[in-house]
Enzyme design. Structure first.
Site, mmCIF file in Angstrom:
data_model
loop_
_atom_site.group_PDB
_atom_site.id
_atom_site.type_symbol
_atom_site.label_atom_id
_atom_site.label_comp_id
_atom_site.label_asym_id
_atom_site.label_seq_id
_atom_site.Cartn_x
_atom_site.Cartn_y
_atom_site.Cartn_z
ATOM 1 N N GLU A 456 -34.878 34.708 -24.881
ATOM 2 C CA GLU A 456 -33.509 35.002 -24.443
ATOM 3 C C GLU A 456 -32.662 35.639 -25.543
ATOM 4 O OE1 GLU A 456 -35.350 32.356 -21.589
ATOM 5 O OE2 GLU A 456 -35.175 32.227 -23.780
ATOM 6 N N HIS A 526 -33.526 23.452 -13.930
ATOM 7 C CA HIS A 526 -33.261 24.583 -13.038
ATOM 8 C C HIS A 526 -31.988 24.361 -12.229
ATOM 9 C CE1 HIS A 526 -37.561 24.962 -13.938
ATOM 10 N NE2 HIS A 526 -37.399 26.250 -13.737
#
Length: 726
Positions: A456, A526
């Site tokens: 990321e 998530h």
């Protein structure tokens, strides 16, 4: 792969390839002049710090020979530079003046690097292509990679440089040369950071013209190199990266260093790939004036290092080879001494920044996304209602088609990285784990839509480099839960670049992030929310749509504006029946900071956003149906900026307010609005401000637990009832 190896015993570099370069006497004199000037600026700053006329000092002493050699091998205003705080000599040799460096130490208004916002030795000069530097070690490496990628893109797509149709500042004419090199430097301690390795990975894979320079003085403040680096030598660790030119050199020898840099730059310019120069230098002064290296270095070690100081070494060489005699050296040094003294005196007379300038350049002043007028959806023969996912895909496609400087990348966003499989029809293509970028690579090509490594920080750091160089990257973080490796880039770089450079650099990146729970099985990793962490960060816009039409209009504004934007997309809403809309056309845009009243009411105000909006509507309908309570539901749409006027107007009307969000209740986004309502609208309230949020815990996998953790329509309904009855 080319390699130059340092003979540590002889202190010489043995050449294995390269054009060769003789250093003439005039060049040696020029090198000495820059080296001596750098040392004298350091010394003058130290004196000013002790006089409390500047407030911090970190020197580049001992690094001068390596850095002047690097500067003289490159082209200021042509190549691009991402230096670090020891690079005083590099910047002087590129064209920075002593006065400019003193202005930064004083924090003067005329400081070209930051206008008094940055510490000294945080270099920036748009004219020379020195990109604004932060204190965060190694973040510059990924940005340099992105800058090199953007330069390559312009060389392949000259129409993008000449005909960028975007409105934001970077979409003006962009100069490119096709063979520019991007310099980036760091200390040996900073090679321990993961972003260093991520940058090598991408530069190697893409054969980018990035010149990595490691200035190895053997100490990261007090931590010696053998503690930071296995084996104590970074060159041995990076040696197997393909496509690189590698060199390890005595960085106290300007001639050997110059030879190495000529070869390294030539390698990069030829398109052969990146280069890695590992220079062994010394640190004759402490890390900074806040440090005392006698606390951790022995007297014998310091004495031995002083014998390698590049300044007296080069002076002796000039005398030994008859290039200058003692009188000529003294005359040169007196000239530099006087130049440095006068530069410091002029800087000390320079005006300081005005207090009124503090908030300038936090956000763009060229295109304010809050000043737009909301357009109307286009009238189209296609009235088919589409999901949020569909309209986000349509908007991305529109913007790629509209402007050649828009690129999209992230994990899994491409249809297929192995293009032969896609072109042959062997595979359909992926286009993101949620399919929001499906078909875009197939239509616009792999230069414009492509996959990143699973990293990321790599995604966001490279995007900053792309944007700084003049492009409009729209990148994707696959799940908000995994945004944290990019936090350094998001918090210390993306949001700060415009402000810390006093408006001379900017990075209008759009970071799309899938966020939120209500997934039935999303679990801890998530289902996270955490938007308040980013709304607490000045310099970045935070957008959070609740329906398809808003997602389309807000994303278009995000792409066309001149600010960095975090664009949160709730996963549960991607394909919900709620909020579907017809395609609104290629120019439909919604201004930032303009909330929408999705249900008018007169008894209670309910302020919310994202996936809580449909749940708030359910609660409001129940309260109306069962108790006749009229609830006004406000969808904020953007969280930074947010529409305070809409909230205040509604609260003055209803005198009661509920603030609801999916994130945890404590320290959540609603706390700031609640505090402001209490502060500014206290006299208009007939009941306490009520907040509804998730439990102060994480989101569990089991649906029964998830339902209990996250705010449900019933929780909102009870809050409405309680306030109405107060």
């Amino acid at each position: 792969m080319a390699r130059v190896v340092l003979d540590l015993e002889r202190g010489e570099a043995s050449k294995s390839s390269g054009p060769g370069a003789a250093v003439d006497p005039e060049l040696l004199i020029q090198i000495y002049r820059f080296m001596y000037m750098s040392r004298k600026v350091d010394d003058r700053e130290i004196m000013l710090k002790r006089q409390q006329k500047i407030f911090f000092q970190v020197s580049g002493a001992g690094h001068e020979a390596l850095l002047v050699a690097a500067a003289l091998a490159m082209k200021p205003g042509y190549d691009w530079f991402y230096p670090y705080y020891r690079d005083r000599a590099l910047c002087l040799a590129l064209g920075n003046t002593p006065e400019e460096q003193f202005l930064q130490g004083i924090g003067a208004a005329a400081d070209i690097a930051s206008g008094g916002r940055q510490m000294p030795s945080h270099w920036s000069n748009p004219r020379l292509h020195i990109v604004s530097q932060s204190s965060s070690t190694t973040t510059q490496c990924l940005q340099a990679v992105g800058c090199a990628e953007a330069g390559r893109y312009f060389s392949r797509h000259p129409e993008a440089a000449e005909e960028g149709s975007g409105d934001y500042r970077q979409f003006k004419h962009v100069e490119f040369h096709g063979d520019e090199v991007v310099y980036v430097s760091l200390g040996e301690g900073a090679t321990s950071q993961g972003e260093f390795w991520e940058s090598l990975n991408t530069a190697s894979n893409a054969k980018l013209p990035v010149l990595f320079v490691v200035e190895d003085n053997e100490y990261a403040i007090s931590v010696p190199v053998e503690v930071n680096t296995p084996g104590g030598n970074i060159s041995r660790l990076v040696a197997n990266f393909p496509n690189f030119y590698f060199a390890e050199v005595d960085g106290t020898d300007p001639v050997a260093s110059y030879q190495v840099f000529l070869e390294a730059v030539a390698w990069c310019r030829s398109g052969s790939g990146p280069a890695f120069v590992h220079g062994h230098v010394v640190r004759p002064y402490s890390h900074s004036l806040s440090d005392d290296d006698r606390l951790y270095r022995s007297a014998s070690e310091l004495e031995a290092e002083s014998l390698r100081d590049p300044l007296p070494k080069l002076q002796m060489r000039l005398l030994r080879e008859g290039i200058l005699d003692a009188e000529a050296i003294n005359r040169l040094e007196r000239q530099v001494d006087e130049e440095v003294r006068l530069a410091a005196e002029r800087a000390l007379r320079s005006p300081l920044p005005e207090i009124s300038s503090i908030k300038k350049h936090v956000y763009s002043e060229d295109l304010d996304p809050t000043a737009l007028i909301e357009s109307k959806p286009a009238v189209s023969a296609d009235h088919q209602e589409r999901t949020m996912a569909d309209l986000i895909n349509c908007c991305l496609s529109d913007e790629l088609r509209r402007d050649p400087r828009v690129v999209i990348f992230g994990e899994d966003v491409a249809d297929c990285s192995r293009e032969e499989n896609l072109e042959s029809g062997k595979v359909k293509g992926k286009g993101g784990v949620f399919k929001l970028t499906a078909g875009l690579q197939a239509e616009f090509g792999s230069d414009r839509v492509f996959n990143s490594p699973l990293a990321e920080a790599n995604i966001v750091g490279r995007a900053i480099g792309y944007a700084t160089r003049g492009m409009k990257p729209v990148v994707e973080i696959q799940f908000f839960d995994y945004i944290w490796p990019a936090m350094h880039q998001l918090r210390n770089e993306l949001s700060l670049l415009r402000w810390r450079s006093n408006g001379t650099y900017a990075a209008p990146v759009v970071v799309r992030v899938a966020i939120g729970g209500y997934l039935t099985g999303g679990s801890i990793y998530h289902s996270q929310s955490g938007e308040s962490i980013f709304t607490h960060t000045p310099g970045v816009r935070v957008v959070y749509p609740s329906n398809a039409l808003d997602a389309s209009g807000l994303l278009r504004t995000a792409i066309r504006c001149d600010d960095p934007v975090l664009f949160f997309e709730h996963k549960r809403l991607y394909r919900e029946t709620y909020g579907r809309a017809a395609y609104p056309g290629t120019d439909y845009a919604i201004p930032f900071g303009k909330a929408k009243i999705v249900r008018p009411g007169s008894d209670v105000t309910l302020v919310t956003y994202g996936a809580v909006v449909p749940r708030a509507l359910q609660a409001a309908q129940k309260a109306q149906r069962e108790h006749g309570i009229s609830t006004e539901v406000i969808d904020l749409r953007t969280l930074n900026p947010y529409d305070w006027e809409a909230i205040a107007e509604s609260v003055r009307k209803t005198s009661r307010v509920v603030i609801a969000h999916e994130d945890m209740l404590s320290w959540g986004y609603g706390a700031e609005i609640a505090a402001r309502v209490a502060d500014e609208l206290f006299d208009d309230l007939d009941a306490p401000v009520k907040r509804v949020g998730a439990m102060d815990t994480f989101v569990a996998y089991q649906p029964i637990l998830e339902d209990a953790i996250l705010p449900q329509p019933e929780d909102l309904y009870l809050a409405i009832r309680a306030l109405a009855a107060y």
